[in-house]
Design a protein around this motif. Structure first.
Motif, PDB file in Angstrom:
ATOM      1  N   PHE A 209       0.737  -1.016   0.127  1.00 48.28           N
ATOM      2  CA  PHE A 209       0.013   0.019   0.110  1.00 48.28           C
ATOM      3  C   PHE A 209       0.849   1.258  -0.017  1.00 48.28           C
ATOM      4  N   TRP A 210       1.921   1.195   0.950  1.00 49.94           N
ATOM      5  CA  TRP A 210       2.883   2.411   0.985  1.00 49.94           C
ATOM      6  C   TRP A 210       3.558   2.663  -0.452  1.00 49.94           C
ATOM      7  N   LEU A 211       3.753   1.765  -1.340  1.00 44.97           N
ATOM      8  CA  LEU A 211       4.619   1.883  -2.461  1.00 44.97           C
ATOM      9  C   LEU A 211       3.564   2.531  -3.310  1.00 44.97           C
ATOM     10  N   ASP A 212       2.484   2.218  -3.408  1.00 44.81           N
ATOM     11  CA  ASP A 212       1.348   2.661  -4.175  1.00 44.81           C
ATOM     12  C   ASP A 212       0.985   4.172  -4.082  1.00 44.81           C
ATOM     13  N   ASN A 213       1.010   4.499  -2.701  1.00 40.77           N
ATOM     14  CA  ASN A 213       0.736   5.823  -2.160  1.00 40.77           C
ATOM     15  C   ASN A 213       1.839   6.580  -1.410  1.00 40.77           C
TER      16      ASN A 213
ATOM     17  N   GLU B 198      -8.606   6.229   4.962  1.00 35.19           N
ATOM     18  CA  GLU B 198      -9.614   5.357   4.336  1.00 35.19           C
ATOM     19  C   GLU B 198      -9.226   4.245   3.272  1.00 35.19           C
ATOM     20  N   GLY B 199      -8.077   4.595   2.635  1.00 34.12           N
ATOM     21  CA  GLY B 199      -7.593   3.651   1.803  1.00 34.12           C
ATOM     22  C   GLY B 199      -6.923   2.726   2.517  1.00 34.12           C
ATOM     23  N   ILE B 200      -6.132   2.921   3.592  1.00 42.20           N
ATOM     24  CA  ILE B 200      -5.330   1.896   4.337  1.00 42.20           C
ATOM     25  C   ILE B 200      -6.469   0.966   5.089  1.00 42.20           C
ATOM     26  N   ASN B 201      -7.351   1.352   5.689  1.00 40.48           N
ATOM     27  CA  ASN B 201      -8.652   0.682   6.228  1.00 40.48           C
ATOM     28  C   ASN B 201      -9.373  -0.187   5.010  1.00 40.48           C
ATOM     29  N   TYR B 202      -9.523   0.357   3.930  1.00 43.51           N
ATOM     30  CA  TYR B 202     -10.085  -0.428   2.966  1.00 43.51           C
ATOM     31  C   TYR B 202      -9.101  -1.526   2.614  1.00 43.51           C
TER      32      TYR B 202
END
Length: 200
Positions: free
Chosen positions: A29-33, A51-55
């Motif tokens: 996730f962190w690489l994408d964001n 929200e993105g992390i929780n999803y």
């Protein structure tokens, strides 16, 4: 607010706001964001990131749970709510429903088959187990109607495999009847199975 990140155990990434821990995500996730350390972000940007992390967390948890066994929608949601908010849980569930990996009717079919044929449950007990898992009553009725179940035969099998020695004990017949009634079998079906056993 100044954002920074720290590597955690395994593939975990801890995010900090103004040098205080805020939330954990994963490397993918962190690489994408990715946001460079020391970047200033506002509340709107932060909430979008959370929200993105929780999803993503909800999607991963769904995958993990469904890799172990089938679940009903209610079961999945209850488990997701232990780690993520309701909006993220509902979004992940909707994604898995659309992909066909969550299906209460299919889950109910598998559960009913297992409870009837392996556990030797009564129809009443089967219904209760399905209700407990949050399956809609119409789905339960439809699925059970598709099964050709003979409760008398099920009771007969249970008696011969599990309760036959108890019948020989004092007040054994009454004890066996009581045990089977607790499993949800009707008195009439139990007596019919016992009569069949005695006739043989």
């Amino acid at each position: 607010m100044i954002i920074k990140h720290q590597r955690g155990m395994g593939n975990k990434i801890h995010l900090l706001l103004d040098d205080e821990y805020a939330i954990t995500t994963d490397v993918n996730f962190w690489l994408d964001n990715y946001i460079a350390d020391g970047t200033e972000i506002d509340e709107e940007q932060w909430q979008a990131l959370v929200e993105g992390i929780n999803y993503k967390k909800a999607l991963n948890k769904c995958a993990d749970l469904l890799s172990r066994r089938e679940h009903s929608v209610k079961e999945i949601k209850m488990k997701l709510l232990k780690t993520v908010d309701e909006v993220s849980a509902d979004r992940a569930i909707q994604r898995y429903l659309e992909a066909g990996y969550l299906d209460d009717e299919h889950f109910c079919e598998s559960l009913v088959d297992y409870l009837y044929n392996t556990k030797k449950y009564s129809t009443n007990h089967v219904k209760q187990e399905c209700y407990k898992r949050g399956i809609d009553s119409q789905i339960i009725s439809r699925v059970i109607a598709d099964f050709d179940v003979d409760n008398i035969n099920t009771i007969y099998e249970l008696i011969t495999k599990k309760y036959e020695s108890k019948l020989q004990q004092e007040h054994g017949r009454e004890k066996v009847i009581a045990s089977l009634q607790r499993k949800g079998f009707s008195y009439y079906d139990i007596i019919s199975a016992l009569d069949r056993l005695e006739d043989e």
